[in-house]
Scaffold this motif. Structure first.
Motif, PDB file in Angstrom:
ATOM      1  N   LYS A 107      13.552  57.902 -43.995  1.00  0.00           N
ATOM      2  CA  LYS A 107      12.306  57.601 -42.991  1.00  0.00           C
ATOM      3  C   LYS A 107      12.749  57.509 -41.063  1.00  0.00           C
ATOM      4  CE  LYS A 107      12.988  52.764 -42.504  1.00  0.00           C
ATOM      5  NZ  LYS A 107      13.970  52.283 -41.688  1.00  0.00           N
ATOM      6  N   ASN A 108      11.627  56.978 -40.920  1.00  0.00           N
ATOM      7  CA  ASN A 108      12.554  56.636 -39.048  1.00  0.00           C
ATOM      8  C   ASN A 108      12.944  55.396 -39.211  1.00  0.00           C
ATOM      9  OD1 ASN A 108      10.318  55.230 -39.219  1.00  0.00           O
ATOM     10  ND2 ASN A 108       8.689  56.624 -37.867  1.00  0.00           N
ATOM     11  N   GLU A 109      12.974  55.152 -38.073  1.00  0.00           N
ATOM     12  CA  GLU A 109      13.308  53.172 -37.530  1.00  0.00           C
ATOM     13  C   GLU A 109      13.031  52.308 -37.924  1.00  0.00           C
ATOM     14  OE1 GLU A 109      11.902  55.358 -35.415  1.00  0.00           O
ATOM     15  OE2 GLU A 109      10.888  54.287 -34.453  1.00  0.00           O
ATOM     16  N   ASP A 140      17.218  57.694 -41.304  1.00  0.00           N
ATOM     17  CA  ASP A 140      17.653  57.460 -42.139  1.00  0.00           C
ATOM     18  C   ASP A 140      17.376  57.687 -42.988  1.00  0.00           C
ATOM     19  OD1 ASP A 140      18.310  54.136 -41.482  1.00  0.00           O
ATOM     20  OD2 ASP A 140      16.145  53.060 -41.514  1.00  0.00           O
ATOM     21  N   MET A 141      18.014  58.005 -44.263  1.00  0.00           N
ATOM     22  CA  MET A 141      18.428  58.692 -45.288  1.00  0.00           C
ATOM     23  C   MET A 141      18.871  58.034 -46.908  1.00  0.00           C
ATOM     24  SD  MET A 141      19.250  62.657 -45.678  1.00  0.00           S
ATOM     25  CE  MET A 141      20.808  62.125 -46.823  1.00  0.00           C
ATOM     26  N   GLU A 142      18.225  58.460 -47.376  1.00  0.00           N
ATOM     27  CA  GLU A 142      19.328  57.760 -48.956  1.00  0.00           C
ATOM     28  C   GLU A 142      19.539  58.946 -49.895  1.00  0.00           C
ATOM     29  OE1 GLU A 142      16.992  54.864 -51.237  1.00  0.00           O
ATOM     30  OE2 GLU A 142      17.546  53.200 -49.876  1.00  0.00           O
ATOM     31  N   GLY A 143      20.623  59.842 -50.593  1.00  0.00           N
ATOM     32  CA  GLY A 143      19.970  60.997 -51.014  1.00  0.00           C
ATOM     33  C   GLY A 143      21.061  61.226 -52.085  1.00  0.00           C
ATOM     34  N   TYR A 144      20.673  61.107 -53.187  1.00  0.00           N
ATOM     35  CA  TYR A 144      21.175  61.170 -54.671  1.00  0.00           C
ATOM     36  C   TYR A 144      21.251  62.119 -55.509  1.00  0.00           C
ATOM     37  CZ  TYR A 144      18.593  55.692 -54.045  1.00  0.00           C
ATOM     38  OH  TYR A 144      18.814  55.191 -53.676  1.00  0.00           O
ATOM     39  N   GLN A 170      25.242  59.815 -51.096  1.00  0.00           N
ATOM     40  CA  GLN A 170      24.767  59.293 -49.845  1.00  0.00           C
ATOM     41  C   GLN A 170      23.844  58.639 -48.474  1.00  0.00           C
ATOM     42  OE1 GLN A 170      23.417  63.345 -48.204  1.00  0.00           O
ATOM     43  NE2 GLN A 170      24.771  63.336 -45.758  1.00  0.00           N
ATOM     44  N   LEU A 171      24.570  57.915 -48.277  1.00  0.00           N
ATOM     45  CA  LEU A 171      23.463  57.176 -47.034  1.00  0.00           C
ATOM     46  C   LEU A 171      23.595  56.852 -45.969  1.00  0.00           C
ATOM     47  CD1 LEU A 171      24.386  53.369 -49.382  1.00  0.00           C
ATOM     48  CD2 LEU A 171      22.109  54.973 -49.038  1.00  0.00           C
ATOM     49  N   LYS A 172      23.147  57.896 -45.164  1.00  0.00           N
ATOM     50  CA  LYS A 172      22.520  57.564 -43.646  1.00  0.00           C
ATOM     51  C   LYS A 172      22.114  56.790 -42.999  1.00  0.00           C
ATOM     52  CE  LYS A 172      23.685  61.600 -41.685  1.00  0.00           C
ATOM     53  NZ  LYS A 172      24.994  62.311 -41.767  1.00  0.00           N
ATOM     54  N   SER A 173      22.325  55.690 -42.817  1.00  0.00           N
ATOM     55  CA  SER A 173      21.220  54.474 -41.952  1.00  0.00           C
ATOM     56  C   SER A 173      21.414  54.405 -40.032  1.00  0.00           C
ATOM     57  CB  SER A 173      22.251  53.618 -42.295  1.00  0.00           C
ATOM     58  OG  SER A 173      21.507  51.644 -42.011  1.00  0.00           O
ATOM     59  N   CYS A 174      21.265  54.759 -39.399  1.00  0.00           N
ATOM     60  CA  CYS A 174      20.920  54.015 -38.266  1.00  0.00           C
ATOM     61  C   CYS A 174      21.717  53.157 -37.542  1.00  0.00           C
ATOM     62  CB  CYS A 174      19.463  54.672 -37.623  1.00  0.00           C
ATOM     63  SG  CYS A 174      17.524  53.951 -38.067  1.00  0.00           S
ATOM     64  N   ARG A 175      21.272  51.803 -38.394  1.00  0.00           N
ATOM     65  CA  ARG A 175      21.458  50.194 -37.794  1.00  0.00           C
ATOM     66  C   ARG A 175      23.188  50.075 -39.229  1.00  0.00           C
ATOM     67  NH1 ARG A 175      16.364  50.245 -38.790  1.00  0.00           N
ATOM     68  NH2 ARG A 175      15.042  49.071 -36.719  1.00  0.00           N
ATOM     69  N   LYS A 176      23.799  50.762 -39.898  1.00  0.00           N
ATOM     70  CA  LYS A 176      24.483  50.254 -40.555  1.00  0.00           C
ATOM     71  C   LYS A 176      25.773  51.563 -40.756  1.00  0.00           C
ATOM     72  CE  LYS A 176      22.540  46.759 -41.436  1.00  0.00           C
ATOM     73  NZ  LYS A 176      23.106  45.262 -40.385  1.00  0.00           N
ATOM     74  N   GLY A 177      25.056  52.922 -40.629  1.00  0.00           N
ATOM     75  CA  GLY A 177      26.201  53.685 -40.129  1.00  0.00           C
ATOM     76  C   GLY A 177      26.152  54.470 -41.567  1.00  0.00           C
ATOM     77  N   ASP A 178      26.938  55.803 -41.545  1.00  0.00           N
ATOM     78  CA  ASP A 178      26.927  56.975 -42.882  1.00  0.00           C
ATOM     79  C   ASP A 178      27.877  56.495 -44.097  1.00  0.00           C
ATOM     80  OD1 ASP A 178      25.429  57.882 -41.669  1.00  0.00           O
ATOM     81  OD2 ASP A 178      26.065  59.945 -40.760  1.00  0.00           O
ATOM     82  N   ALA A 214      23.635  46.551 -47.517  1.00  0.00           N
ATOM     83  CA  ALA A 214      23.358  46.059 -47.011  1.00  0.00           C
ATOM     84  C   ALA A 214      22.475  47.587 -45.931  1.00  0.00           C
ATOM     85  CB  ALA A 214      24.419  46.053 -45.677  1.00  0.00           C
ATOM     86  N   ALA A 215      23.390  48.870 -45.985  1.00  0.00           N
ATOM     87  CA  ALA A 215      22.866  49.819 -46.437  1.00  0.00           C
ATOM     88  C   ALA A 215      21.506  50.171 -47.014  1.00  0.00           C
ATOM     89  CB  ALA A 215      23.959  50.980 -46.418  1.00  0.00           C
ATOM     90  N   PHE A 216      21.607  50.145 -48.292  1.00  0.00           N
ATOM     91  CA  PHE A 216      20.559  50.864 -48.939  1.00  0.00           C
ATOM     92  C   PHE A 216      19.320  49.552 -48.349  1.00  0.00           C
ATOM     93  CE2 PHE A 216      22.705  52.019 -53.081  1.00  0.00           C
ATOM     94  CZ  PHE A 216      21.157  53.102 -53.525  1.00  0.00           C
ATOM     95  N   GLU A 217      19.464  48.482 -47.832  1.00  0.00           N
ATOM     96  CA  GLU A 217      18.990  47.362 -47.358  1.00  0.00           C
ATOM     97  C   GLU A 217      17.841  48.322 -45.953  1.00  0.00           C
ATOM     98  OE1 GLU A 217      19.176  43.003 -47.941  1.00  0.00           O
ATOM     99  OE2 GLU A 217      17.921  42.594 -47.229  1.00  0.00           O
ATOM    100  N   SER A 218      18.719  48.950 -45.617  1.00  0.00           N
ATOM    101  CA  SER A 218      18.177  49.151 -44.347  1.00  0.00           C
ATOM    102  C   SER A 218      17.691  50.021 -44.559  1.00  0.00           C
ATOM    103  CB  SER A 218      19.290  49.018 -43.172  1.00  0.00           C
ATOM    104  OG  SER A 218      19.764  50.622 -43.324  1.00  0.00           O
ATOM    105  N   ILE A 219      17.602  51.393 -45.200  1.00  0.00           N
ATOM    106  CA  ILE A 219      16.927  52.138 -45.720  1.00  0.00           C
ATOM    107  C   ILE A 219      15.508  52.062 -46.373  1.00  0.00           C
ATOM    108  CG2 ILE A 219      16.810  54.564 -45.943  1.00  0.00           C
ATOM    109  CD1 ILE A 219      20.432  54.119 -45.552  1.00  0.00           C
TER     110      ILE A 219
END
Lengths: 494, 159
Positions: free
Chosen positions: A427-429, A404-408, A342-350, A473-478
Motif C-alpha cells: 500500500k502507499n502511505e 509499505d509492504m508485507e512479504g510472506y 519481509q516487512l518494509k514500512s515507510c514509518r517503522k523501517g525494514d 508495530a511494523a505490521f500495524e503500520s502496514i
C-alpha cells in the motif's frame, strides 16, 4: 554523500593542460578587460540593454505566465507522475529556483498531514534550493516533518536536510544516527560528514567516533557509507568493509542480497580508482577467480593502508586495522529457512526474518542475528501457514504499490505446483481498512508471537532489541494490527 | 570589441570543464571494466545471460552514450532475471522488471527493464522470474522526461 568527481582516464595530460589553459586564460583575459565578475554581470546587462531595448512589462508578464505554467506542470508530475518521472520533475523545479520554491511554499505551510500529500520526491527537494528565500523556508519545514515519527517521508526529509546542513544542527543530526529507519541514519551521517569537513582535533575525533560506530550498523549501505567517509578522511583500512561485502553470497528467498552488496561495493571501489584485478561480481565469491582476486586486493589494500596510516595523527593510528566486526562480515548463506517475513514500512523501517527447519529465527541479511527458538516452533508455523493458504485460493497480492509492504514466504500446501509460496500485501502511505486478509492476519500474529520476549533477547544488538514489539508495530503500520482469533493460542514460543 | 572579448571569455569558461571532465563516447567504460567481464554478445542463436544488477550499476548520465557493452546488447536475444514491480496490474501488455522484490515506489530510470509481452498479458507473479526476449537499450523520452532506458520484448510470462 561524498563527492565522487574525479578526472577520467580519457583526460590525457594534453587535454587536461588544454582545458586548464583555456579556463585560466579566459579568466585572465576577463580580469584584464573586466576588473571583477561584477563587471561581467554589468557587461551582460549592457549587452541585453543594447540588443533588446524594447523589453517591456508585457513581455515580462508573458514570461512569468509561461514559467508559472511550467511550474504547475512539473509540480503535477512530481506529485502524481509515474515513479520514474517524479524525481525528474522535482529536479526541474529545483533548476527553476526561487519562483518554484515560492509556489511549493504555498502548499507547505499546513500541517504535516497536509505535507504528506506532496509526496516524497517533492519533500526531498525542500532542501535543494540555493540562494532562495523561499527555499530556506522550505528547508526549515523539513525539521518538524523529520521529528514526526508518523510522517511517512522521513527519509526524504532527512535527505533534503543533509544537502545543506547548518553547523547549528549538528546535535540534531547526531540524534538521527540512531533512527530506526536506515536511510534516515544514512542522511544524518552524510550531513555530519559535510559539517566536519576540514575539522581537526576534538571535532574530528567526535566525528570519527560516530562514523566508526556506524561501521557496525545493521544496514549494509549505512556501513558502506561510513567506510567510504572514513576512507575519505584518511582511514584506508575502512575499505576492508567493502572487500567483505564483495565476499557476500547471502540470499533472502531468491533475492540476491549478497550479490547486490557485491555490486555496490565494487562500484564504490571503482569510483575511487581501486584496481579490482579479475574480480567479477556475477561469479560466486568462492570461485577461484574471485577468491584469489579478493585475497590479492585485500593484501594490496592493507599495504596501502599501512602506509597511509603514518600520515594520520598518532591517536588515530590503528583505529580500523582489525577490520570488520562480525555484523559486517560475510557469512555462509542460510540454507534451511522454510518461512520468511519481509516487512518494509515507510514509518517503522525494514525487517527480514526467517524461521529455519531447526527452529532458529534468523534476523536480518548478510551475517544475520540468530535466535534459538523452542523445539517445534517452526513446524507449528509451517502448519499455521498451510492453513492460512486455504481461504486465499490463488490470490497472491493485495493492495497497490507504495512504500509499505508485507512479504510472506511459506511452503505451499500443494508442493506439486512449486515448493514456495510468496504472498504480498502493499500500500502507499495512507491507511487501508481491511487490506490484509484475516487468514494472513492470524498467520502474522503467529509469526510475531514466535519471537521471544524482549528480556530474552540481546538488547545491545540493534537487530534483536525489542524485536517482537517492533515487528508488531511494523505490521500495524502496514496492514493493521495482527490479532489472533480470541481463545486461540498463537504459535509456540519457548 | 569588448563584446567580442566577453563572448570569447564565456566560450572559454564553458569549454574548459568539458575538456577537463569526461567527454568521449567511451566515458564510464573504464570504471565499468569489471562488469563488462560477463558473457560477450555474439551472433549465435543462444540468448545471452544479462544481469539486471549489472544494468542497474552501469554508469548512466542523461544524454550520454551508455557503456559499450550495453549498446552491444541492443537488438540481441537475452535472458534476464528480476522481479515484477509490485502493483503490476493484471491484463496489461507492459510491466517493469526490477532487481529487488520491492522497489516500493522508487524507480530510477536505470533500475528497471520495461517489459512488453508481445503475445500474453500480465498476471502478477511474486518472486524472482527469468525472461527471454529481445533487448533494447536507449533513452526513451516523453514530454522531456526519460521514461525508460532498458526494454525487453518477450512473448509471454514464464509459467
Amino acid at each position: 554523500m561524498i563527492p565522487r568527481f574525479h578526472l577520467h582516464p580519457a583526460c590525457t595530460p594534453r587535454r587536461t593542460l588544454t582545458g586548464f589553459v583555456l579556463l585560466w586564460g579566459s579568466v585572465a583575459i576577463g580580469s584584464l578587460v573586466y576588473p571583477s565578475f561584477a563587471g561581467i554581470e554589468s557587461a551582460t546587462t549592457t549587452v541585453w540593454q543594447e540588443e533588446d531595448a524594447g523589453s517591456d512589462e508585457e513581455a515580462n508578464v508573458e514570461v512569468d505566465a509561461e514559467l508559472q505554467k511550467k511550474i504547475k506542470t512539473f509540480l503535477g508530475h512530481a506529485r502524481t507522475g509515474s515513479a520514474v518521472i517524479r524525481p525528474q520533475a522535482a529536479n526541474r523545479l529545483v533548476s527553476i529556483g526561487e519562483p518554484a520554491a515560492k509556489r511549493i511554499l504555498e502548499f507547505a505551510n499546513g500541517t504535516n498531514a497536509q505535507l504528506v500529500l506532496l509526496g516524497a520526491n517533492l519533500i526531498e527537494i525542500f532542501g535543494a534550493f540555493e540562494n532562495s528565500p523561499s527555499g530556506d523556508k522550505l528547508r526549515a519545514r523539513l525539521w518538524p516533518a523529520l521529528e514526526d515519527s508518523d510522517f511517512p517521508w522521513r527519509p526524504a526529509a532527512a535527505r533534503g536536510l543533509r544537502l545543506r546542513p547548518d553547523p547549528s544542527e549538528k546535535e540534531r543530526f547526531i540524534r538521527y544516527l540512531d533512527d530506526p529507519i536506515a536511510p534516515v541514519r544514512l542522511a544524518a551521517l552524510d550531513a555530519l560528514y559535510t559539517l566536519t569537513e576540514g575539522a581537526e582535533g576534538k571535532e574530528r575525533d567526535a566525528y570519527l567516533k560516530l562514523a566508526v560506530r556506524r561501521l557496525s550498523d545493521e544496514s549494509d549501505f549505512v556501513r558502506r557509507e561510513a567506510a567510504l567517509q572514513l576512507f575519505a578522511r584518511g582511514h584506508s583500512y575502512a575499505l576492508l568493509w567493502l572487500i567483505e561485502d564483495m565476499r557476500r553470497a547471502d540470499n533472502f528467498f531468491g533475492a540476491p542480497t549478497g550479490k547486490t552488496a557485491r555490486y555496490e561495493a565494487m562500484r564504490a571501489l571503482m569510483a575511487r580508482d581501486v584496481e579490482l584485478g579479475e574480480y567479477n561480481p556475477e561469479l560466486p565469491p568462492e570461485s577461484d577467480v574471485n577468491r584469489n582476486g579478493l585475497a590479492d586486493l585485500e593484501s594490496r589494500l592493507r599495504k596501502m593502508a599501512a602506509q597511509s596510516e603514518r600520515k594520520l595523527p598518532s591517536s588515530e593510528q590503528g583505529l580500523l586495522e582489525a577490520g570488520p566486526p562480525p555484523i559486517a562480515q560475510a557469512a555462509p548463506a542460510i540454507q534451511n529457512a522454510v518461512i520468511g517475513l519481509q516487512l518494509k514500512s515507510c514509518r517503522k523501517g525494514d525487517y527480514y526474518l526467517r524461521w529455519t527447519e531447526d527452529d532458529v529465527l534468523v534476523v536480518g541479511v548478510g551475517n544475520p542475528a540468530r535466535i534459538q527458538l523452542a523445539t517445534g516452533t517452526t513446524a507449528a508455523l509451517v502448519a499455521a501457514g498451510k492453513k492460512a493458504q486455504e481461504p486465499l485460493k490463488d490470490q497472491v497480492f493485495w493492495g497497490r504499490a507504495g512504500c509499505d509492504m508485507e512479504g510472506y514466504y511459506l511452503p505451499r500446501a500443494d508442493p506439486a505446483i512449486s515448493p514456495l509460496l510468496n504472498l504480498i500485501i502493499a500500500k502507499n502511505e495512507e491507511p487501508v481498512e481491511g487490506l490484509r486478509p484475516a487468514a494472513l492476519s492470524e498467520f502474522g500474529a503467529a509469526l510475531a508471537a514466535s519471537i521471544p520476549a524482549d528480556e530474552e533477547l540481546d538488547q545491545e544488538d540493534d537487530r534483536t532489541r525489542a524485536l517482537a514489539t517492533r515487528i508488531r508495530a511494523a505490521f500495524e503500520s502496514i496492514g493493521g494490527p495482527t490479532v489472533a482469533p480470541a481463545g486461540k493460542a498463537a504459535a509456540t514460543t519457548r | 570589441m569588448p563584446l567580442l572579448v566577453l563572448f570569447l571569455l564565456l566560450g572559454g569558461i564553458l569549454a574548459a570543464p568539458g575538456l577537463l571532465l569526461e567527454t568521449s563516447s567511451t566515458a564510464g567504460e573504464y570504471t565499468l571494466a569489471a562488469i563488462e567481464r560477463g558473457d560477450a554478445p555474439d551472433d549465435d542463436d543462444d540468448a545471452i545471460d544479462v544481469s539486471i544488477l549489472a544494468l542497474k550499476n552501469a554508469r548512466y548520465r542523461r544524454g550520454r552514450p551508455l557503456p559499450r557493452w550495453i549498446r552491444d546488447l541492443d537488438g540481441k536475444r537475452v535472458n534476464i532475471w528480476g522481479f515484477m514491480a509490485i502493483g503490476t496490474l493484471e491484463g496489461l501488455q507492459k510491466f517493469e522488471l526490477v532487481p529487488e522484490s520491492c522497489e516500493c515506489g522508487r524507480s530510477k530510470v536505470n533500475h528497471f527493464v520495461d517489459v512488453t509481452l508481445v503475445e500474453g498479458r500480465t498476471k502478477f507473479i511474486p518472486g524472482r522470474i527469468t525472461l527471454t526476449g529481445i533487448f533494447h537499450a536507449s533513452e526513451q523520452e516523453t514530454d522531456g522526461f526519460i521514461t525508460s532506458l532498458y526494454r525487453l520484448s518477450t512473448p509471454n510470462l514464464p509459467r
